[in-house]
Write a protein that holds these residues in place. Sequence first.
Motif, mmCIF file in Angstrom:
data_model
loop_
_atom_site.group_PDB
_atom_site.id
_atom_site.type_symbol
_atom_site.label_atom_id
_atom_site.label_comp_id
_atom_site.label_asym_id
_atom_site.label_seq_id
_atom_site.Cartn_x
_atom_site.Cartn_y
_atom_site.Cartn_z
ATOM 1 N N ASP A 199 0.694 -1.189 -0.130
ATOM 2 C CA ASP A 199 -0.100 0.058 0.098
ATOM 3 C C ASP A 199 0.719 1.147 -0.004
ATOM 4 O OD1 ASP A 199 -2.492 1.358 -0.177
ATOM 5 O OD2 ASP A 199 -2.933 1.290 1.954
ATOM 6 N N VAL A 200 1.841 1.157 -1.028
ATOM 7 C CA VAL A 200 2.655 2.385 -1.117
ATOM 8 C C VAL A 200 2.650 2.962 -2.756
ATOM 9 C CG1 VAL A 200 5.239 3.299 -1.315
ATOM 10 C CG2 VAL A 200 4.166 1.598 1.058
ATOM 11 N N ILE A 201 2.631 4.159 -3.106
ATOM 12 C CA ILE A 201 2.689 4.543 -4.294
ATOM 13 C C ILE A 201 3.890 5.526 -4.428
ATOM 14 C CG2 ILE A 201 1.573 6.259 -5.971
ATOM 15 C CD1 ILE A 201 -1.105 5.585 -4.469
ATOM 16 N N THR A 247 -2.569 4.555 3.066
ATOM 17 C CA THR A 247 -1.677 4.218 1.856
ATOM 18 C C THR A 247 -0.573 5.499 2.026
ATOM 19 O OG1 THR A 247 -3.720 3.885 0.540
ATOM 20 C CG2 THR A 247 -1.533 4.625 -0.615
ATOM 21 N N TYR A 248 0.781 5.039 1.993
ATOM 22 C CA TYR A 248 1.865 6.058 1.849
ATOM 23 C C TYR A 248 2.388 6.309 0.559
ATOM 24 C CZ TYR A 248 2.294 5.826 6.975
ATOM 25 O OH TYR A 248 2.097 6.002 8.362
ATOM 26 N N VAL A 249 3.055 7.674 0.261
ATOM 27 C CA VAL A 249 3.127 8.146 -0.829
ATOM 28 C C VAL A 249 4.605 8.604 -1.019
ATOM 29 C CG1 VAL A 249 2.786 9.908 -2.530
ATOM 30 C CG2 VAL A 249 0.810 8.925 -1.458
ATOM 31 N N ILE A 250 5.502 8.238 -1.826
ATOM 32 C CA ILE A 250 6.800 8.459 -1.833
ATOM 33 C C ILE A 250 6.713 9.618 -2.875
ATOM 34 C CG2 ILE A 250 9.216 7.761 -2.285
ATOM 35 C CD1 ILE A 250 8.568 5.075 -1.187
ATOM 36 N N PRO A 251 7.063 10.748 -2.698
ATOM 37 C CA PRO A 251 7.151 11.810 -3.797
ATOM 38 C C PRO A 251 8.522 11.643 -4.343
ATOM 39 C CG PRO A 251 7.814 12.790 -1.683
ATOM 40 C CD PRO A 251 7.551 11.390 -1.164
ATOM 41 N N GLY A 252 8.750 12.606 -5.845
ATOM 42 C CA GLY A 252 9.928 12.528 -6.269
ATOM 43 C C GLY A 252 11.053 13.154 -5.715
ATOM 44 N N HIS A 253 10.767 14.132 -4.710
ATOM 45 C CA HIS A 253 11.626 14.765 -3.719
ATOM 46 C C HIS A 253 10.899 14.913 -2.651
ATOM 47 C CE1 HIS A 253 14.752 15.653 -7.092
ATOM 48 N NE2 HIS A 253 13.663 15.499 -7.803
ATOM 49 N N GLY A 254 11.562 14.933 -1.422
ATOM 50 C CA GLY A 254 11.129 15.253 -0.097
ATOM 51 C C GLY A 254 10.618 14.069 0.809
#
Length: 326
Positions: A199-201, A247-254
Amino acid sequence: MRSASSRIALLMAGAAALAAAQSARVPPPAPTGDLDVLPVQGNVYMIAGAGGNITVQIGEMGVLVVDTGLGSMSDKVIAALRKLSNKPLQYIVNTHFHQDHTGGNEAIRKAGVTITGANVTGNLTDARAGAQIIAHENVLDRMSAPTGKQAPTPADSWPTETYTSGQKEVFFNDEPVQVIYQPAAHTDGDSLVFFRHSDVISTGDIFVTTSFPFLDLEHGGSIQGEIDALNRILDLTIPKHDEEGGTYVIPGHGRICDEFDVVEYRDMVTIIRDRVQAAIKKGMTLEQVKEAGYTKDYDVRYDTKTGFGSAASFIEAVYKSLSKKK
């Protein structure tokens, strides 16, 4: 919930990542310092400090990474991957073509292997081939060149498996992984990567926490595509309770985020889009729109002052995107 020290580390990692330029046209400066390797949830980790954030999925079958950071950081990235798992690196997924997300493709691919029938039998290993690189076809087009032309990147860094629409699916480490195309968003080749069991994007530069969006209009980006992609992330995310976790979200930066962070970002982008659209309808010029201060209520949080992701560059990109003839 993560500890205060973890959140501080994430913020520091985001600041380091922001220093990397987000364009393939200008070689970005190398980050300094060590990488931060952070557990997200399930089988998924995030590596920060190598340029763009790198997402890592580990398990019994091997290692899958989303994006590879800058080429200058490849040795550190490979060392970090080996600390996470002693299993073979089999898959690389590129969210788009910019160098701070694909610069490590060549070296990191060579550190991996191709296992024929990896999703079925897990045998017939060919270490010479390196890991498979998956991306939208437009990423390959941007990184390669027609016969007789000089390509902007080495051939060994190019995607080896592409898709043209919809999504590409991989079942790896007992987890469905969806690589989902987002047309004309930050570029014309953006993909979201959804780890369904964990459950990660992983969003690439569609979503960042360190700046305004970088709309690469020259390479097919658009403001409406950006908003559509942010809404797609929200379609996939589900909070656990009180708009937190889930759901956790991994951004491109940050830093690592959840649904509410993306909602805030989507709302900001939409509000600024609407302000610029209204100004265009009034007949305002680009310079007048820049001087109107349509981002001022968000500048403290997102304005990088110069370069990609600055308020000035974002406003200009929104104006030009909305002004294009249909």
